[in-house]
Write a protein that holds these residues in place. Structure first.
Motif: not given
Lengths: 496, 160
Positions: A102, A105-106, A109-110, A113, A184, A218
């Motif tokens: 990905c 980077t959140c 993040c669920h 990643r 995204n 995010r």
């Protein structure tokens, strides 16, 4: 000779019901999900069997099939059958993780990643074909393949391969096939978009609110994630309009994750979604999966604060609707469809039994099969409880009939849950074994301690309060939110 | 060494803070053994779990935290176990009461989801298993089960 006095009129004795007090009122629901909101004195008369046969209250109760002596068995059976019709088909939602890589980077993040150089987390075309072969074995006539990640655009060749291979394989099978991609959008370009539009792949994205809020949650290296997504939302919506599609139905769907910072900014979030042309906002609380566990102290909040935020945001959305703006809240729409229409929109996390394995499956980049995306996320965190097998070796019936899936179906059947069996919201509700397992240590969970139960119960309290007290105009808005308009453009033509 | 945990009844519960262990003694007439098993099982990831029976016939459950635990953490462990115990007991009773409903829904769900086996699956099926046990003769036809036996088996055909 005079008739003996009857101390208690018994003709109004109630049929089976469950109830819950809501302030000065009481919500009453039946086994099959009929409902009524009563004043306290009306409720006492209902329970005591002293409702006058000729009264308006008696007529209301009979209309809701809540009076024992006039109980319409056939109607109750038909309602139950309609509510449970999802039982007769297998998994219709198939989440395919084409890569863990990905570019963003959140904080919550669920998806667990991987960095962009972790090419070993890409799904190969060979694995992708086996995934499709297994998906098309489902007994469901409707199949939605949802591309997730990581960021699916990072492994776009495999997205394309899956679509093309599935269309080819489906020619002889004739399933109603749909594709959805959750992206995204930062890696979108005109060539990819043209291909996605041509192949009728529905595009969804994540928007966490106005630019500053979105970008804090995010993170896109050296750029604004919000600025990378929003122009593409507008571009895609424009493309739909140019193709002659109704913009009220065809537009980019966006998903919100509510963090602690979102709670105070509900009005800005709603306004931002409206401004982006979205017609739906899903006020989802943050999940306990993925990185969120590590960053919980930053993003988590008590569910009572979430519910206050929910009520304020939805009140505001209703106000906007009354002023002519069309925006609905997804949780409310799901529950209201069940409450007002007696139907089930088959949202897999809010049904009984839940959708794990029998309504949905998730496929990781290496072909591992999980009960759901939540099960996969737990797998990525090292807990393989919900791992069912691998597409390289497993047969369809081995997966769907897997002992874990059987246990999950029983664990998520609310008719076996303490608390749920006496809750009036049972006909409309659901629990998620993966969530229970993660937060409470067992698939069954304990509803009094469950944050998911608190959210579902709080939202339904809010909705029933509205249904019991709101004016006609507000009720019309809520009724409108239950209108399901199928997006037929995204259904693949039978010939593929 | 026996320590007490604030707010918890000492006769049923005591703790060993040094060993990060708590012992709960349960009345088996309140909590059937299968309920105790069900409640204890989810703790095996976090604790070493020992079940035993004392001289008074009570079931003792010893939870020893796998990592160091404070008195407050042990107290929370006891509270969580007690809640799980009650939840398991209620679930057992509710499942008994709603068994027909749950079985019907589960059967429909899996019948619908799995569908019929494919030819390959039938080919791979192991038919060499012993036939199932049928002590009540449910699988027998009515004629086989109730046909009159010949005279020489002790029941005269056409007897009054």
């Amino acid at each position: 000779m005079t008739e003996p006095a009857t101390p208690l009129q018994t003709h109004g004795y109630p049929a089976f019901f469950r109830h819950r007090e809501l302030g000065e009122r009481v919500v009453v629901t039946s086994l099959e999900g009929e409902w009524i909101v009563l004043e306290r004195d009306e409720f006492r008369a209902f329970v005591g069997g002293t409702v006058d046969r000729g009264s308006a209250l008696h007529q209301r109760l009979v209309a809701r099939n809540l009076v024992r002596e006039q109980f319409d068995v056939r109607r109750a059976a038909q309602t139950l059958q309609r509510r449970k019709r999802f039982l007769h088909a297998g998994p219709n939602l198939h989440l395919v993780v084409v890569t863990l890589r990905c570019n963003e980077t959140c904080v919550y993040c669920h998806a667990s990643r991987a960095d962009l150089d972790a090419v070993h987390t890409d799904m190969t075309p060979q694995t992708a074909e086996k995934v499709v072969d297994l998906i098309l074995r489902t007994t469901s006539p409707h199949v939605t393949i949802e591309f997730q990640g990581g960021e699916p655009l990072v492994n776009f060749p495999v997205v394309r391969h899956i679509v093309e291979y599935a269309l080819q394989r489906n020619r002889g099978l004739g399933k109603q096939l749909e594709f959805t991609m959750v992206s995204n959008l930062a890696l979108m370009d005109e060539a990819k978009l043209a291909w996605l539009l041509e192949h009728r792949v529905q595009i969804c994205t994540s928007i966490d609110g106005p630019p500053d809020l979105h970008d804090r949650q995010r993170k896109l290296p050296q750029a604004s994630a919000h600025a990378a997504a929003v122009p593409w939302i507008r571009r895609i919506n424009q493309a739909y309009a140019e193709a002659g599609l109704d913009p009220t139905l065809y537009h980019v769907e966006a998903l919100l994750t509510t963090t602690r910072e979102t709670l105070q900014r509900w009005r800005e979030v709603v306004d931002h979604y409206v401004e982006l042309g979205c017609r739906a906002l899903f006020l989802r609380p943050v999940d306990p999966f993925g990185f969120a566990e590590r960053t919980r102290r930053v993003v988590e909040y008590p569910r009572s604060e979430y519910l206050a935020y929910y009520r304020q945001a939805v009140d505001y959305m209703i106000e906007l609707n009354r002023g002519g703006v069309e925006i609905l809240e997804r949780y409310a729409a799901i529950f209201l469809t069940k409450i007002l229409r007696g139907d089930d929109p088959n949202f897999l996390d809010i049904r009984s039994p839940g959708g794990a394995g029998i309504g949905q499956l998730a496929y990781d980049h290496d072909g591992s099969i999980y009960s759901s995306d939540e099960g996969r996320m737990l797998g990525a965190m090292g807990d393989r409880t919900f791992l069912l097998g691998n597409v390289a070796t497993a047969g369809y019936r081995d997966i769907v009939g897997h002992p874990t899936i059987r246990a999950m179906a029983i664990a998520s059947n609310l008719d076996g849950q303490p608390d749920c069996v006496s809750c009036p919201y049972l006909p409309y509700c659901g629990t998620q074994p993966e969530h229970n397992h993660k937060t409470l240590g067992t698939m069954m969970g304990r509803m009094r301690e469950s944050s998911m139960c608190a959210v579902h119960k709080g939202i339904q309290d809010y909705l029933f309060d509205k249904l019991g007290t709101a004016d006609r105009e507000t009720l019309d808005v809520l009724e409108r939110w239950t209108t399901i308009r199928p997006r037929e453009h995204f259904l693949q033509p039978p010939s593929g | 060494m026996s320590d007490t945990l604030w707010g918890l009844p000492a006769p049923q519960i005591d703790a060993d803070l040094g060993e990060a262990a708590v012992t709960m003694r349960l009345d088996p007439t309140l909590y059937p053994l299968e309920v105790i098993y069900a409640a204890a099982y989810p703790f095996i990831a976090r604790c070493w779990v020992v079940l035993d029976r004392d001289d008074a016939g009570r079931v003792s459950v010893v939870l020893t935290a796998k990592q160091a635990a404070t008195a407050e953490q042990l107290r929370a462990l006891v509270g969580e176990f007690a809640n799980e115990l009650l939840s398991s007991a209620c679930r057992r009773e509710i499942t008994r009461q709603n068994r027909a409903l749950i079985e019907s829904v589960t059967t429909q769900a899996f019948g619908g989801a799995m569908g019929p086996p494919s030819l390959e699956e039938l080919e791979a099926f192991d038919f060499t298993d012993e036939p199932f046990d049928d002590p009540l003769g449910i699988a027998q036809s009515w004629e086989d089960k109730y046909r009159k036996k010949p005279r020489d088996e002790g029941e005269g055909e056409g007897a009054p």
